[in-house]
Design a protein around this motif. Sequence first.
Motif, mmCIF file in Angstrom:
data_model
loop_
_atom_site.group_PDB
_atom_site.id
_atom_site.type_symbol
_atom_site.label_atom_id
_atom_site.label_comp_id
_atom_site.label_asym_id
_atom_site.label_seq_id
_atom_site.Cartn_x
_atom_site.Cartn_y
_atom_site.Cartn_z
ATOM 1 N N GLU A 1 -39.965 2.139 3.314
ATOM 2 C CA GLU A 1 -38.690 1.675 2.720
ATOM 3 C C GLU A 1 -37.559 2.450 3.335
ATOM 4 O O GLU A 1 -37.956 3.896 3.058
ATOM 5 C CB GLU A 1 -39.014 1.287 1.331
ATOM 6 N N LEU A 2 -36.735 1.900 3.748
ATOM 7 C CA LEU A 2 -35.572 2.869 4.226
ATOM 8 C C LEU A 2 -34.415 2.409 3.680
ATOM 9 O O LEU A 2 -33.951 1.399 3.096
ATOM 10 C CB LEU A 2 -35.352 2.823 5.553
ATOM 11 N N ASP A 3 -33.284 3.257 3.443
ATOM 12 C CA ASP A 3 -31.976 3.143 3.163
ATOM 13 C C ASP A 3 -31.164 2.938 4.410
ATOM 14 O O ASP A 3 -30.903 3.584 5.038
ATOM 15 C CB ASP A 3 -31.223 4.335 2.436
ATOM 16 N N VAL A 4 -30.404 1.455 4.400
ATOM 17 C CA VAL A 4 -29.765 1.233 5.553
ATOM 18 C C VAL A 4 -28.496 0.763 5.226
ATOM 19 O O VAL A 4 -27.694 -0.053 5.931
ATOM 20 C CB VAL A 4 -30.774 0.130 6.400
ATOM 21 N N SER A 5 -28.021 1.352 3.825
ATOM 22 C CA SER A 5 -26.679 0.827 3.432
ATOM 23 C C SER A 5 -25.397 1.159 4.377
ATOM 24 O O SER A 5 -24.300 0.573 4.508
ATOM 25 C CB SER A 5 -26.637 1.176 1.973
ATOM 26 N N SER A 6 -25.512 2.437 5.270
ATOM 27 C CA SER A 6 -24.681 2.850 5.955
ATOM 28 C C SER A 6 -24.756 2.482 7.449
ATOM 29 O O SER A 6 -24.244 2.966 8.288
ATOM 30 C CB SER A 6 -24.379 4.143 5.874
ATOM 31 N N VAL A 7 -25.544 1.254 7.672
ATOM 32 C CA VAL A 7 -25.918 0.953 9.191
ATOM 33 C C VAL A 7 -25.303 -0.300 9.706
ATOM 34 O O VAL A 7 -25.153 -1.313 8.935
ATOM 35 C CB VAL A 7 -27.489 0.734 9.164
ATOM 36 N N ASN A 8 -24.481 -0.327 10.699
ATOM 37 C CA ASN A 8 -24.005 -1.462 11.309
ATOM 38 C C ASN A 8 -24.946 -2.149 12.391
ATOM 39 O O ASN A 8 -25.172 -3.442 12.181
ATOM 40 C CB ASN A 8 -22.648 -0.944 12.034
ATOM 41 N N PHE A 9 -25.726 -1.537 13.289
ATOM 42 C CA PHE A 9 -26.406 -1.894 13.971
ATOM 43 C C PHE A 9 -27.937 -1.019 14.028
ATOM 44 O O PHE A 9 -27.920 0.117 13.849
ATOM 45 C CB PHE A 9 -26.143 -1.612 15.604
ATOM 46 N N ILE A 10 -28.963 -1.707 13.807
ATOM 47 C CA ILE A 10 -30.263 -0.890 13.777
ATOM 48 C C ILE A 10 -31.125 -1.568 15.081
ATOM 49 O O ILE A 10 -30.919 -2.433 15.624
ATOM 50 C CB ILE A 10 -31.034 -1.585 12.248
ATOM 51 N N LYS A 11 -31.686 -0.328 15.271
ATOM 52 C CA LYS A 11 -32.614 -0.440 16.575
ATOM 53 C C LYS A 11 -33.951 -0.027 16.218
ATOM 54 O O LYS A 11 -34.299 1.135 15.796
ATOM 55 C CB LYS A 11 -32.018 0.338 17.852
ATOM 56 N N ILE A 12 -34.945 -0.665 16.486
ATOM 57 C CA ILE A 12 -36.521 -0.544 16.305
ATOM 58 C C ILE A 12 -37.244 -0.378 17.712
ATOM 59 O O ILE A 12 -36.976 -1.021 18.731
ATOM 60 C CB ILE A 12 -37.082 -1.413 15.481
ATOM 61 N N SER A 13 -37.784 0.818 18.216
ATOM 62 C CA SER A 13 -38.081 1.224 19.454
ATOM 63 C C SER A 13 -39.477 1.862 19.335
ATOM 64 O O SER A 13 -39.894 2.346 18.426
ATOM 65 C CB SER A 13 -37.150 2.286 20.097
ATOM 66 N N ALA A 14 -40.195 1.580 20.483
ATOM 67 C CA ALA A 14 -41.425 2.075 20.827
ATOM 68 C C ALA A 14 -41.211 3.237 21.886
ATOM 69 O O ALA A 14 -40.942 3.025 22.825
ATOM 70 C CB ALA A 14 -42.396 1.129 21.039
ATOM 71 N N GLY A 15 -41.839 4.390 21.520
ATOM 72 C CA GLY A 15 -41.573 5.560 22.557
ATOM 73 C C GLY A 15 -42.572 5.394 23.727
ATOM 74 O O GLY A 15 -43.545 4.677 23.630
ATOM 75 N N ALA A 16 -42.417 6.079 24.725
ATOM 76 C CA ALA A 16 -43.220 6.293 25.758
ATOM 77 C C ALA A 16 -44.456 6.765 25.411
ATOM 78 O O ALA A 16 -44.947 7.363 24.236
ATOM 79 C CB ALA A 16 -42.621 7.301 26.792
ATOM 80 N N VAL A 17 -45.767 6.359 26.271
ATOM 81 C CA VAL A 17 -47.027 6.426 26.056
ATOM 82 C C VAL A 17 -47.572 7.336 27.376
ATOM 83 O O VAL A 17 -47.008 7.281 28.210
ATOM 84 C CB VAL A 17 -47.744 5.140 25.698
ATOM 85 N N ALA A 18 -48.905 7.541 27.297
ATOM 86 C CA ALA A 18 -49.521 8.101 28.272
ATOM 87 C C ALA A 18 -49.687 7.028 29.551
ATOM 88 O O ALA A 18 -49.481 6.088 29.428
ATOM 89 C CB ALA A 18 -51.016 8.384 28.154
ATOM 90 N N SER A 19 -49.710 7.830 30.405
ATOM 91 C CA SER A 19 -49.690 7.030 32.198
ATOM 92 C C SER A 19 -50.778 6.210 32.112
ATOM 93 O O SER A 19 -51.936 6.378 31.625
ATOM 94 C CB SER A 19 -49.767 7.973 33.143
ATOM 95 N N ASP A 20 -50.584 5.007 32.616
ATOM 96 C CA ASP A 20 -51.587 3.598 32.882
ATOM 97 C C ASP A 20 -51.984 3.262 31.298
ATOM 98 O O ASP A 20 -53.210 2.758 31.376
ATOM 99 C CB ASP A 20 -52.828 4.134 33.692
ATOM 100 N N SER A 21 -51.118 3.382 30.315
ATOM 101 C CA SER A 21 -51.485 2.858 29.089
ATOM 102 C C SER A 21 -50.323 1.721 28.677
ATOM 103 O O SER A 21 -49.341 1.824 29.034
ATOM 104 C CB SER A 21 -51.487 3.936 27.994
ATOM 105 N N THR A 22 -50.789 0.954 27.818
ATOM 106 C CA THR A 22 -50.028 -0.015 27.147
ATOM 107 C C THR A 22 -50.335 0.210 25.644
ATOM 108 O O THR A 22 -51.620 -0.013 25.235
ATOM 109 C CB THR A 22 -50.092 -1.279 27.525
ATOM 110 N N PHE A 23 -49.386 0.342 24.951
ATOM 111 C CA PHE A 23 -49.749 0.458 23.449
ATOM 112 C C PHE A 23 -48.702 -0.736 22.612
ATOM 113 O O PHE A 23 -47.339 -0.726 22.928
ATOM 114 C CB PHE A 23 -49.304 1.922 22.623
#
Length: 139
Positions: free
Chosen positions: A106-128
């Motif tokens: 649970e996060l405070d987003v009261s001061s947020v105009n745009f929110i971005k959810i992202s998945a970082g890079a993974v090991a080579s030859d992988s899908t997560f």
Amino acid sequence: TYLCELECVNQNRFELYATGDTFKDTIGNTYTPGNLHIISSHQADWEDADTGYGEFYLGYQYKTLSGVIAPEESSSDCTCTISILGDEVSIFSVDVSRLTEPYYFELDVSSVNFIKISAGAVASDSTFTVILNEFMLQK
């Protein structure tokens, strides 16, 4: 307000599953379509990364964002960082591997105009792939 009710203004490898098949996490929990998003990150080689993200306009209208993050059962045996950014500033991140149990946040987003959810890079030859379940915004 459920995240699935907002328009995704920008995305890559970020999908809403409002209907259709169920998903399972790596420990066997089942997630039904509805307010269910799937985000993934893929690395073919060290130069060819395809990371997932979804961006939403909040317009400073919400106080909190909550939900569950879990690794999807078919994910590779590697680690992926799920980050949530408010107006391009990191407000939350968690490392997810096949051994990660479903994680409620649970996060405070009261001061947020745009929110971005992202998945970082993974090991080579992988899908997560990560399940984002019941993401809810409270006013």
